[in-house]
Scaffold this motif. Structure first.
Motif, mmCIF file in Angstrom:
data_model
loop_
_atom_site.group_PDB
_atom_site.id
_atom_site.type_symbol
_atom_site.label_atom_id
_atom_site.label_comp_id
_atom_site.label_asym_id
_atom_site.label_seq_id
_atom_site.Cartn_x
_atom_site.Cartn_y
_atom_site.Cartn_z
ATOM 1 N N GLU A 1 37.816 56.468 37.764
ATOM 2 C CA GLU A 1 38.740 55.820 38.698
ATOM 3 C C GLU A 1 39.981 56.732 38.429
ATOM 4 O O GLU A 1 40.706 56.701 39.598
ATOM 5 C CB GLU A 1 38.807 54.433 38.339
ATOM 6 C CG GLU A 1 37.814 53.368 38.913
ATOM 7 C CD GLU A 1 38.116 52.041 38.801
ATOM 8 O OE1 GLU A 1 39.000 51.529 37.874
ATOM 9 O OE2 GLU A 1 37.392 51.055 39.115
ATOM 10 N N GLU B 1 40.991 42.980 33.383
ATOM 11 C CA GLU B 1 40.652 43.905 34.701
ATOM 12 C C GLU B 1 41.907 44.151 35.616
ATOM 13 O O GLU B 1 41.992 45.302 35.972
ATOM 14 C CB GLU B 1 39.632 42.908 35.358
ATOM 15 C CG GLU B 1 38.229 43.211 34.608
ATOM 16 C CD GLU B 1 37.019 42.810 35.983
ATOM 17 O OE1 GLU B 1 36.823 43.826 36.783
ATOM 18 O OE2 GLU B 1 36.206 42.148 35.695
ATOM 19 N N LYS C 1 43.422 48.178 36.188
ATOM 20 C CA LYS C 1 43.440 48.523 37.527
ATOM 21 C C LYS C 1 44.982 49.344 37.505
ATOM 22 O O LYS C 1 45.338 50.213 38.195
ATOM 23 C CB LYS C 1 43.310 47.594 38.628
ATOM 24 C CG LYS C 1 42.058 47.061 38.918
ATOM 25 C CD LYS C 1 41.020 48.186 39.152
ATOM 26 C CE LYS C 1 39.831 47.581 39.552
ATOM 27 N NZ LYS C 1 38.662 48.782 39.772
#
Length: 403
Positions: A203, A140, A144
């Motif tokens: 995102e 994760e 990001k």
């Protein structure tokens, strides 16, 4: 003539006409993956050639994750001066120059990445296992970080003078891998439901929008489908576009397939790729749509625009043979919109080498345009084949995407 009409995006940016030069991989960066004078001259030719929008070949966000040799990589501002020159010449003639931003994910050949990354550790199909190493699943934290990389590359593009960006979410590259249930088998917030699988894309988009502002064009290239029963479906694609349109995406370019299923047509009788999907999309939502591929006549372009099947005419390979094609059409010339069918004279060999040699043939034409030379139109596959082997050796026949 409909192709000559301007198109105003919802952020008030006006595109001067309906010609959209779709991305083609130039493979002209130096060994440090930097752009150079060749990019400047090639995009100068396309800018003066008359297209309303010119999209670059994919620019990678990570020097350790390349799709093929010669990719441009932008991780920081070290090349800002040459990028500014690229943008200055590429925006001549009131041309919109949009940078296509990408990460290959597991579609990074062994020669490029010994351990590529992906949403899940799903290797390429057996046919391609020899060319690609098995991928490692991203953490994760790494996801990001990749979002930050995409956003940072977009920031630099704007600073350098590129007038828009296109997020590459098609052709089996990393964003497409996140969207596909075949490639994305994660159990966390980035996997499972379609809502979770599109989280990475959202995102990236929202990060870009925050830093680029609401008046800066952000486009998306997206598969209509992976043409794989276990992959990203047409219905899911429509849902993704609907979501992206609702949060402010400016334009969508339709494509399809990946290395394992490199399908570039809907399988219908239409000469134009993905036209049926585009019709469904336009019936459901209000966002400018580009259909790329298959336009081989001025009449087909006009009909597609008049019938509201597409908002822009996407062209790629024909512009590698005639960079001033839009100007010629706008001037009323009855020009043929053609590509070359290459052959060695041996069908079995053509089947084996066709995609690799075809891509290399057009890459060679791009380099000739960049050097101020005329293109070499011919159907002889032996000439690009010999150059391909001489340039890449044993890597010559490993898969390469053209967009």
């Amino acid at each position: 003539m409909r192709v000559a009409e301007p198109l105003k995006l919802k952020n008030s940016v006006e595109l001067k006409n309906r010609f959209f030069k779709s991305a083609m991989s130039e493979t002209m960066a130096n060994k440090r993956n930097q752009p150079n004078e060749k990019h400047i001259q090639l995009y100068r030719a396309w800018a003066t050639g008359g297209a309303g929008v010119v999209v670059t070949g994919n620019v990678m966000v990570d020097r350790n994750a390349l799709g093929e040799p010669g990719n441009v990589v932008i991780e920081d501002e070290q090349d800002i001066d040459i990028l500014r020159e690229w943008a200055r010449y590429g925006t001549q003639n009131n041309t919109q120059l949009w940078m296509q931003i990408n990460h290959p994910g597991k579609q990074s050949p062994k020669s490029m990445s010994k351990e590529p990354v992906a949403p899940s550790a799903v290797p390429m199909a057996n046919k391609y296992k020899g060319a690609f190493s098995p991928p490692r699943e991203l953490t994760e934290g790494e996801i990001k970080n990749l979002v930050i990389r995409f956003v940072n590359t977009a920031r630099i593009a704007k600073k350098a003078g590129f007038t828009g960006v296109q997020i590459h979410g098609a052709h089996g590259y990393l964003i497409n891998q996140f969207l596909s249930p075949h490639d994305n088998r994660r159990k966390d917030a980035y996997g499972g439901s379609l809502e979770n699988r599109m989280k990475f894309l959202i995102e990236i988009y929202e990060g870009m929008r925050e830093i680029l502002g609401h008046s800066y064009p952000i486009a998306l290239k997206l598969n209509s489908s992976d043409f794989n029963t276990m992959g990203f479906t047409e219905d899911e694609s429509l849902q993704v576009v609907e979501k992206m349109a609702s949060i402010g995406l400016n334009l969508i370019e339709i494509s399809g397939g990946n290395y394992e299923k490199p399908k570039m047509s809907t399988g219908t009788d239409s000469e134009i790729f993905f036209i049926d999907y585009a019709q469904k999309l336009k019936e459901r939502m209000d966002i400018p749509v580009v259909v790329t591929g298959g336009f081989r006549s001025f009449e087909s372009m006009e009909i597609a625009l008049e019938q509201n099947h597409t908002d822009m005419i996407g062209i790629a390979r024909p512009l590698a043979l005639e960079p001033h094609l839009p100007n010629q059409i706008l001037a009323g010339s009855n020009v043929g919109i053609t590509t070359q069918h290459l052959t060695t004279g041996f069908h079995a060999l053509d089947v084996k080498i066709g995609p690799a040699v075809g891509n290399f043939y057009y890459a060679m034409q791009l380099k000739r345009i960049a050097q101020g030379k005329s293109v070499r139109r011919h159907n002889n596959a032996w000439w690009p084949l010999l150059h391909l082997v001489g340039t890449h050796g044993s890597e010559a026949f490993k898969p390469r995407r053209k967009k």
